[in-house]
Design a protein around this motif. Structure first.
Motif, mmCIF file in Angstrom:
data_model
loop_
_atom_site.group_PDB
_atom_site.id
_atom_site.type_symbol
_atom_site.label_atom_id
_atom_site.label_comp_id
_atom_site.label_asym_id
_atom_site.label_seq_id
_atom_site.Cartn_x
_atom_site.Cartn_y
_atom_site.Cartn_z
ATOM 1 N N ALA A 165 -56.527 -22.192 -29.488
ATOM 2 C CA ALA A 165 -55.965 -23.183 -28.447
ATOM 3 C C ALA A 165 -54.958 -24.024 -28.988
ATOM 4 O O ALA A 165 -54.798 -24.235 -30.306
ATOM 5 C CB ALA A 165 -57.152 -24.166 -27.902
ATOM 6 N N MET A 166 -53.967 -24.426 -27.978
ATOM 7 C CA MET A 166 -52.688 -25.530 -28.371
ATOM 8 C C MET A 166 -52.818 -26.659 -27.615
ATOM 9 O O MET A 166 -53.122 -26.527 -26.546
ATOM 10 C CB MET A 166 -51.463 -24.668 -28.597
ATOM 11 N N GLY A 167 -52.542 -27.792 -28.398
ATOM 12 C CA GLY A 167 -52.510 -28.956 -27.646
ATOM 13 C C GLY A 167 -51.124 -29.550 -28.221
ATOM 14 O O GLY A 167 -50.469 -29.160 -29.178
ATOM 15 N N THR A 168 -50.787 -30.826 -27.392
ATOM 16 C CA THR A 168 -49.826 -31.626 -28.051
ATOM 17 C C THR A 168 -49.708 -33.051 -28.304
ATOM 18 O O THR A 168 -50.975 -33.653 -27.553
ATOM 19 C CB THR A 168 -48.426 -31.458 -27.035
ATOM 20 N N VAL A 169 -49.126 -33.637 -29.018
ATOM 21 C CA VAL A 169 -49.431 -34.901 -29.364
ATOM 22 C C VAL A 169 -48.189 -35.579 -29.999
ATOM 23 O O VAL A 169 -47.237 -34.811 -30.307
ATOM 24 C CB VAL A 169 -50.373 -35.370 -30.516
ATOM 25 N N LYS A 170 -47.770 -36.721 -29.684
ATOM 26 C CA LYS A 170 -46.524 -37.314 -30.242
ATOM 27 C C LYS A 170 -46.944 -37.292 -31.965
ATOM 28 O O LYS A 170 -47.898 -37.577 -32.274
ATOM 29 C CB LYS A 170 -46.164 -38.843 -30.090
ATOM 30 N N ARG A 171 -45.630 -37.079 -32.516
ATOM 31 C CA ARG A 171 -45.514 -36.853 -34.080
ATOM 32 C C ARG A 171 -46.414 -37.882 -34.724
ATOM 33 O O ARG A 171 -47.028 -37.458 -35.524
ATOM 34 C CB ARG A 171 -44.083 -36.825 -34.686
ATOM 35 N N ARG A 172 -46.094 -39.295 -34.361
ATOM 36 C CA ARG A 172 -46.692 -40.251 -35.141
ATOM 37 C C ARG A 172 -48.147 -40.654 -34.985
ATOM 38 O O ARG A 172 -48.585 -41.588 -35.487
ATOM 39 C CB ARG A 172 -45.852 -41.345 -35.379
ATOM 40 N N GLN A 173 -48.587 -39.853 -33.877
ATOM 41 C CA GLN A 173 -49.866 -40.335 -33.159
ATOM 42 C C GLN A 173 -50.929 -39.101 -33.685
ATOM 43 O O GLN A 173 -52.160 -39.323 -33.288
ATOM 44 C CB GLN A 173 -49.779 -40.427 -31.771
ATOM 45 N N ALA A 174 -50.770 -38.254 -34.199
ATOM 46 C CA ALA A 174 -51.680 -37.160 -34.681
ATOM 47 C C ALA A 174 -52.749 -37.869 -35.619
ATOM 48 O O ALA A 174 -52.236 -38.459 -36.485
ATOM 49 C CB ALA A 174 -50.963 -36.030 -35.380
#
Length: 369
Positions: A165-174
């Motif tokens: 599975a792949m998801g996304t998040v803002k770089r500094r919020q992971a």
């Protein structure tokens, strides 16, 4: 002259044949293309960002702007992670995807796509295959995740479902496991021990010959049904994880797939801290607690070391505790404060005024002899 015959007539033969158990159609009775078509029929239309989807050598997708990608993979193996004797086919599919979504939740990521690979025993009934796909498709639709491809192969051993599975998040919020500091407060979502209690109910019913391949059995009391559902169809805390990331409320986060105890130790090891857990604060479902008690099992030990809960363990700095309020108001589960991170690297549990080492427990595929 009409000669009597000892052989049954056509109608009699038809009646006899209808009383015989008919062999079920298995995956070996259809082609791979047919199986893929059965998957496609159960999935929603692909979104515009999927340029090439199911049916080609590989998927082609358009990246999401201003976000980083979070990838995870998990496999469910029959006989290790589930028993088809008491786990319905759709619940197998649901669980196979849920374990991946729980990892994305722990990272604060929004689900985007998945690749589904299945190794199928030739004797697997086609109806079970359809049920597994239905379980995956239903959860994917509810979480706005798109299945873009995968692989099917025959297995000479157990049924295996392997999902990336792949998801996304803002770089500094992971979110990661490694950001906790001494003094950070530890919270856990939902309840713990519920899934283990649900599995216990199912295995006991199987042993007594009273197992049903459904949770809609009226013979299950409402409280027991809730525990069984917690095991069969766990709900990954995606909304909570995304809110924690968006509000920057968590210094560290991990899911409880392998148990609370295992999660606490992993956060402590990754962050270079210790932890003090308050046994009296653990959110153990009242029915699960009663069930453990009635079987001579310690509810606290069972809940702390059991896996399959798929809740989140969250570390929060006291000075940003207010940021937790939005996640608690709008998230998909309540949060309970269960302890604190310490400068001392020891991981202990306070219970009845005494402190002892937190039982290591948790699920492990490989243990030294």
């Amino acid at each position: 002259m009409v000669r009597a015959s000892s052989r049954p007539g056509r109608l009699a033969r038809r009646a006899m044949s209808s009383t015989r158990p008919q062999p079920s159609v298995t995956v070996a009775d259809v082609t791979e293309r047919n199986l893929i078509a059965r998957i496609e029929r159960r999935l929603p239309p692909r979104p515009p960002w999927v340029i090439v989807g199911i049916g080609d050598d590989a998927a082609v997708v358009e990246p999401e702007r201003n976000r980083v990608e979070v990838l995870t993979v998990d496999a469910l193996v029959e006989g290790v992670h589930f028993d088809r004797a008491f786990v319905p086919a759709d619940a197998i599919g649901h669980r196979a995807l849920a374990v991946n979504l729980s990892d994305l939740a722990a990272m604060g990521a929004a689900p985007r796509l998945a690749l589904v690979s299945m190794a199928l025993p030739a004797v697997l009934p086609l109806s079970d295959f359809d049920g597994i796909v239905d379980g995956i498709a239903s959860l994917a639709a509810r979480t706005r995740l798109t299945v873009v491809g995968g692989n099917l192969t025959r297995s000479t051993g157990p049924l295996v479902i392997d999902i990336t599975a792949m998801g996304t998040v803002k770089r500094r919020q992971a979110l990661t496991r490694g950001g906790a500091r001494s003094g950070d407060e530890l919270y856990v979502s939902g309840t713990i021990g519920s899934a283990m209690a649900g599995r216990l109910i199912l295995t006991e019913r199987q042993t007594t010959g009273d197992s049903q391949r459904t949770t809609d059995d009226t013979r299950l009391a409402a409280d027991d049904s809730r525990l069984v559902t917690a095991y069969l169809r766990p709900q990954p805390r995606l909304r909570l994880g995304m809110l924690l990331a968006r509000n920057r409320a968590a210094s560290a986060c991990i899911d409880l797939s392998d148990g609370l105890s295992d999660a606490v130790y992993r956060v402590a090891e990754s962050s270079g801290v210790g932890a003090l857990i308050d046994a009296d604060a653990l959110p153990i479902d009242a029915r699960a607690r009663a069930l453990f008690d009635s079987r001579g099992l310690d509810p606290v030990d069972q809940a702390a070391t059991a896996g399959d809960d798929y809740e989140l363990l969250v570390a929060v700095r006291p000075r940003v505790r207010s940021r937790l309020s939005a996640a608690m108001r709008h998230g998909d589960a309540r949060l309970t404060r269960i302890g604190v991170c310490t400068a001392d690297r020891a991981v202990v549990m306070r219970r009845g005024g005494a402190e002892t080492v937190l039982p290591r427990g948790g699920y492990a595929h490989f243990r030294p002899a």
